[in-house]
Design a protein around this motif. Structure first.
Motif, short mmCIF file in Angstrom:
data_model
loop_
_atom_site.label_atom_id
_atom_site.label_comp_id
_atom_site.label_asym_id
_atom_site.label_seq_id
_atom_site.Cartn_x
_atom_site.Cartn_y
_atom_site.Cartn_z
N ASN A 134 -22.29 2.84 57.74
CA ASN A 134 -21.43 3.42 56.71
C ASN A 134 -20.70 2.33 55.91
O ASN A 134 -20.58 2.43 54.68
CB ASN A 134 -20.42 4.39 57.32
CG ASN A 134 -21.09 5.64 57.86
OD1 ASN A 134 -22.18 6.02 57.43
ND2 ASN A 134 -20.44 6.28 58.83
N GLU A 135 -20.21 1.31 56.60
CA GLU A 135 -19.52 0.21 55.91
C GLU A 135 -20.49 -0.57 55.02
O GLU A 135 -20.13 -0.97 53.91
CB GLU A 135 -18.85 -0.74 56.92
CG GLU A 135 -17.70 -0.12 57.68
CD GLU A 135 -16.51 0.25 56.81
OE1 GLU A 135 -16.39 -0.24 55.66
OE2 GLU A 135 -15.67 1.05 57.27
N SER A 187 -21.18 1.50 51.95
CA SER A 187 -20.00 1.45 51.09
C SER A 187 -19.97 0.13 50.31
O SER A 187 -19.68 0.12 49.10
CB SER A 187 -18.75 1.60 51.94
OG SER A 187 -17.59 1.47 51.17
N HIS A 245 -20.27 -0.65 46.14
CA HIS A 245 -19.03 -1.09 45.50
C HIS A 245 -19.35 -1.78 44.17
O HIS A 245 -20.26 -2.61 44.10
CB HIS A 245 -18.26 -2.05 46.42
CG HIS A 245 -16.87 -2.29 45.96
ND1 HIS A 245 -16.56 -3.20 44.98
CD2 HIS A 245 -15.70 -1.71 46.34
CE1 HIS A 245 -15.26 -3.18 44.78
NE2 HIS A 245 -14.71 -2.29 45.59
#
Length: 160
Positions: free
Chosen positions: A126-127, A130, A134
């Motif tokens: 998930n990170e 993300s 960005h």
């Protein structure tokens, strides 16, 4: 009494120039051109091995490594370039501030623990997604490092 002035010339055996010409050619070039510097951000969950990676790249002792709280910056010298790496701590309470350190980055190193639990791997996934989405990172090169491959529970590249 007459003095005879004789002049003698000696030549460099390498380039067959007069010594002063050889000296100027070899020594008067000035300092070498500066190596280009690149600013990278290194992210990943806590315990993934970000600090250990940077210690290895900087030829520092891996002993007494402590988890990064906040961030640290290391200059990693290579023959043709210098990488200025901002390592961001991976604890839950710090990850929400990662985006504040993205500005000016020219590349991303994402480190994940390939031997971590399914829950941690899902959090890392998930990170990573993300970060890939960005606006300040989405056009940059990413290096995804599956660390801890020496552990028995390590997943293969395909599994990760």
């Amino acid at each position: 009494q007459e003095r005879k002035i004789t002049s003698s010339f000696c030549f460099c055996s390498v380039c067959f120039a007069l010594p002063w010409q050889c000296f100027r050619a070899l020594c008067c070039k000035g300092p070498p051109p500066p190596r280009p510097e690149y600013d990278l951000v290194c992210i990943g969950l806590s315990g993934s091995g970000k600090t250990s990676l940077l210690c290895q790249l900087c030829s520092e002792s891996p002993e007494n490594i402590v988890s990064t709280t906040g961030f640290s910056i290391k200059a990693v010298p290579f023959q043709n370039a210098i990488l200025n790496v901002k390592e961001l701590g991976g604890a839950d309470n710090i990850r929400k501030y990662w985006s504040r350190y993205y500005q000016g980055s020219q590349g991303v190193i994402f480190v994940l623990d390939s031997a971590s639990s399914e829950d941690d791997l899902e959090t890392a996934r998930n990170e990573l997604h993300s970060a890939l989405q960005h606006p300040q990172l989405c056009t940059l090169p990413f290096l995804i490092l599956a660390n801890h491959q020496d552990k028995p529970a390590a997943r293969s590249v395909q599994e990760v």
